[in-house]
Design a protein around this motif. Sequence first.
Motif, short mmCIF file in Angstrom:
data_model
loop_
_atom_site.label_atom_id
_atom_site.label_comp_id
_atom_site.label_asym_id
_atom_site.label_seq_id
_atom_site.Cartn_x
_atom_site.Cartn_y
_atom_site.Cartn_z
N UNK A 1 17.34 29.29 -37.76
CA UNK A 1 17.79 28.34 -38.79
C UNK A 1 17.02 27.02 -38.71
N UNK A 2 16.77 26.55 -37.51
CA UNK A 2 16.00 25.30 -37.38
C UNK A 2 14.56 25.49 -37.86
N UNK A 3 14.01 26.68 -37.65
CA UNK A 3 12.66 26.96 -38.14
C UNK A 3 12.62 26.99 -39.66
N UNK A 4 13.63 27.60 -40.27
CA UNK A 4 13.73 27.62 -41.74
C UNK A 4 13.80 26.20 -42.29
N UNK A 5 14.64 25.37 -41.67
CA UNK A 5 14.80 23.98 -42.13
C UNK A 5 13.49 23.20 -41.99
#
Length: 208
Positions: free
Chosen positions: A170-174
């Motif tokens: 999720x942090x990579x997507x953001x």
Amino acid sequence: MPQSGRFITLEGGEGAGKSTQAALLAQALNAAGVPVLRTREPGGAPGAEALRQLLLEGPVAWDPLAECLLHFAARAEHVAKTIRPALEAGTWVVCDRFFDSTLVYQGWGQGADRAVIAQLVDMLGLRPDLTLVLDVPVEVSMARLAGRGTAADRYERLGAPFFARIREGFLAVAAAEPGRCAVVNAADAMDAVAAQVTDAVRVRLGRP
């Protein structure tokens, strides 16, 4: 012809408080005079709810690609029957999970081909105006799940290593889509998280 609504999704790992924050955001939008529909995934339309039962409660250990396709089948129904009609009517839609969850859970978490998932996202033909990524450390997720006192679904039973991959995803997507995504510190108290959420909606979309 009414102005098109805006589409907001809430994403994050287990125990991040997405359902609670989606409800609070919908209340804040309503209080500001914004017509709003709150929905969830998998689910949000009759056919999608039937697939939700298979995905979360069913006895099958799905192959990651099969699981992706089932999620997108449910999502296509949800978009066609619920989300797109609401947006076209000028209603704002607040959705608890959307395609980022499939990318992260099946791609980062279970090893499905992320390029294939990206193709399915493109086929869907709908992207959120704003995605709020509710971020919590793995230990917070575990503690919150333990305190619920309800039976865990199949994702909640996958444990800390899986949760760590989910958080990373999720942090990579953001980080990859900062124009669409805003990261919220969801380890804070509920009211503090709600304030971050409404601030992000105000800054990005001008309401509530």
